[in-house]
Design a protein around this motif. Structure first.
Motif, mmCIF file in Angstrom:
data_model
loop_
_atom_site.group_PDB
_atom_site.id
_atom_site.type_symbol
_atom_site.label_atom_id
_atom_site.label_comp_id
_atom_site.label_asym_id
_atom_site.label_seq_id
_atom_site.Cartn_x
_atom_site.Cartn_y
_atom_site.Cartn_z
ATOM 1 N N ARG A 1 8.352 -2.521 -3.850
ATOM 2 C CA ARG A 1 9.099 -1.811 -4.898
ATOM 3 C C ARG A 1 10.323 -1.091 -4.331
ATOM 4 N N ILE A 2 10.160 -0.492 -3.157
ATOM 5 C CA ILE A 2 11.293 0.192 -2.512
ATOM 6 C C ILE A 2 12.404 -0.815 -2.229
ATOM 7 N N LEU A 3 12.022 -1.973 -1.687
ATOM 8 C CA LEU A 3 13.005 -2.989 -1.318
ATOM 9 C C LEU A 3 13.666 -3.637 -2.540
ATOM 10 N N GLU A 4 13.016 -3.577 -3.696
ATOM 11 C CA GLU A 4 13.650 -4.063 -4.924
ATOM 12 C C GLU A 4 14.831 -3.170 -5.294
ATOM 13 N N GLU A 5 14.720 -1.879 -4.978
ATOM 14 C CA GLU A 5 15.749 -0.909 -5.349
ATOM 15 C C GLU A 5 16.845 -0.773 -4.310
ATOM 16 N N ARG A 6 16.477 -0.821 -3.048
ATOM 17 C CA ARG A 6 17.479 -0.672 -1.991
ATOM 18 C C ARG A 6 16.983 -1.314 -0.705
ATOM 19 N N SER A 7 17.918 -1.761 0.075
ATOM 20 C CA SER A 7 17.589 -2.424 1.328
ATOM 21 C C SER A 7 17.498 -1.385 2.441
ATOM 22 N N LEU A 8 16.333 -1.298 3.060
ATOM 23 C CA LEU A 8 16.165 -0.448 4.233
ATOM 24 C C LEU A 8 15.038 -0.996 5.082
ATOM 25 N N PRO A 9 15.081 -0.722 6.389
ATOM 26 C CA PRO A 9 13.992 -1.201 7.242
ATOM 27 C C PRO A 9 12.708 -0.436 6.952
ATOM 28 N N ILE A 10 11.605 -1.160 6.933
ATOM 29 C CA ILE A 10 10.295 -0.543 6.682
ATOM 30 C C ILE A 10 9.353 -0.922 7.820
ATOM 31 N N VAL A 11 8.648 0.103 8.326
ATOM 32 C CA VAL A 11 7.619 -0.088 9.343
ATOM 33 C C VAL A 11 6.285 0.189 8.658
ATOM 34 N N MET A 12 5.348 -0.741 8.751
ATOM 35 C CA MET A 12 4.010 -0.521 8.184
ATOM 36 C C MET A 12 3.124 0.082 9.251
ATOM 37 N N LEU A 13 2.306 1.012 8.820
ATOM 38 C CA LEU A 13 1.379 1.720 9.686
ATOM 39 C C LEU A 13 -0.020 1.484 9.125
ATOM 40 N N GLN B 1 4.763 6.108 22.557
ATOM 41 C CA GLN B 1 5.737 5.152 23.095
ATOM 42 C C GLN B 1 5.862 3.886 22.247
ATOM 43 N N ASP B 2 5.007 3.722 21.218
ATOM 44 C CA ASP B 2 5.099 2.558 20.332
ATOM 45 C C ASP B 2 5.983 2.809 19.116
ATOM 46 N N VAL B 3 6.072 4.064 18.685
ATOM 47 C CA VAL B 3 6.705 4.375 17.398
ATOM 48 C C VAL B 3 8.226 4.186 17.429
ATOM 49 N N VAL B 4 8.896 4.801 18.385
ATOM 50 C CA VAL B 4 10.364 4.706 18.425
ATOM 51 C C VAL B 4 10.825 3.257 18.640
ATOM 52 N N PRO B 5 10.208 2.495 19.566
ATOM 53 C CA PRO B 5 10.608 1.084 19.683
ATOM 54 C C PRO B 5 10.383 0.294 18.381
ATOM 55 N N ALA B 6 9.313 0.605 17.655
ATOM 56 C CA ALA B 6 9.069 -0.083 16.375
ATOM 57 C C ALA B 6 10.183 0.241 15.388
ATOM 58 N N ILE B 7 10.610 1.493 15.359
ATOM 59 C CA ILE B 7 11.703 1.905 14.477
ATOM 60 C C ILE B 7 12.993 1.206 14.886
ATOM 61 N N GLN B 8 13.282 1.199 16.170
ATOM 62 C CA GLN B 8 14.506 0.561 16.656
ATOM 63 C C GLN B 8 14.501 -0.944 16.375
ATOM 64 N N THR B 9 13.351 -1.569 16.560
ATOM 65 C CA THR B 9 13.214 -2.999 16.277
ATOM 66 C C THR B 9 13.433 -3.269 14.793
ATOM 67 N N ALA B 10 12.819 -2.452 13.951
ATOM 68 C CA ALA B 10 12.974 -2.619 12.505
ATOM 69 C C ALA B 10 14.436 -2.457 12.099
ATOM 70 N N GLN B 11 15.112 -1.460 12.665
ATOM 71 C CA GLN B 11 16.518 -1.251 12.345
ATOM 72 C C GLN B 11 17.379 -2.432 12.808
ATOM 73 N N ALA B 12 17.099 -2.949 13.997
ATOM 74 C CA ALA B 12 17.857 -4.084 14.520
ATOM 75 C C ALA B 12 17.643 -5.332 13.662
ATOM 76 N N ARG B 13 16.390 -5.624 13.294
ATOM 77 C CA ARG B 13 16.097 -6.788 12.442
ATOM 78 C C ARG B 13 16.754 -6.623 11.070
ATOM 79 N N HIS B 14 16.716 -5.419 10.541
ATOM 80 C CA HIS B 14 17.324 -5.136 9.237
ATOM 81 C C HIS B 14 18.834 -5.367 9.299
ATOM 82 N N ALA B 15 19.474 -4.900 10.359
ATOM 83 C CA ALA B 15 20.925 -5.088 10.523
ATOM 84 C C ALA B 15 21.260 -6.575 10.640
ATOM 85 N N GLU B 16 20.450 -7.325 11.373
ATOM 86 C CA GLU B 16 20.662 -8.772 11.505
ATOM 87 C C GLU B 16 20.541 -9.463 10.153
#
Length: 189
Positions: free
Chosen positions: A68-80, A108-123
């Protein structure tokens, strides 16, 4: 400007841990949700740069909230999640999720996951823009070819003469060739 993060988890302790971890990493927690519906509402109200959503939440699960979030706007999402089963991972990918963290997560897993999500989203955003540009170029090319064919048939011009007429009309009017081609097709066909 720091990255604004929406956190959604029904467990208060997880939200507190995530907030502390993100704060120490220099990220700004702009909103915290206790369930999926609240996550969807806060994603719209707080305009985060990224969202971290728990899969299992009351009222609306994280996967449906992500969709639903992605229907409204494009942003990277990390599932937990505490669940690493293949069906949930497949549903997360289908929903458009960019990264996946399994509880208990380590700092040490959280920030890399965020950075990865942001990079994939930008691509993905770049690829979508490129695809859009290519579609527009193809549509323009088709319109120009159609208009050239009409000019060749109606006015007895060669292909290069028809193209040159479209090009000159475009230059004189200051309008794109596609617009001129569409006008020719509408007028003469």
């Amino acid at each position: 400007m720091s990255t604004r993060v929406l956190i959604a988890d029904d467990e208060t302790i997880i939200r507190l841990d995530l907030r502390a971890l993100l704060d120490s990493a220099g990220l700004e927690v702009c909103a915290e949700a206790r369930d999926g519906i609240e996550a969807v509402e806060l994603a719209e109200a707080s305009a985060p740069d990224i969202a971290i959503l728990d899969v299992k939440m009351p009222r609306l699960d994280g996967l449906e909230a992500a969709r639903r979030i992605l229907e409204e706007r494009s942003l990277p999402i990390v599932m937990l999640t505490a669940y690493g089963d293949a069906e949930i991972v497949a549903r997360a990918a289908e929903a458009g999720v960019f990264a996946y963290l399994v509880k208990p997560f380590r700092e040490q897993d959280v920030v890399p996951a965020i950075q990865t999500a942001q990079a994939r989203h930008a691509e993905l955003a770049e690829l979508r823009l490129e695809a859009h540009t290519l579609r527009e170029a193809l549509e323009a090319r088709k319109a120009i070819e159609r208009a050239k064919g009409i000019l060749m048939a109606k006015e007895g011009l060669t292909e290069s003469e028809a193209f040159e007429r479209l090009r000159r009309a475009s230059q004189r009017s200051g309008r794109p060739m596609k617009l001129i081609a569409d006008a020719v097709a509408a007028t003469l066909s």
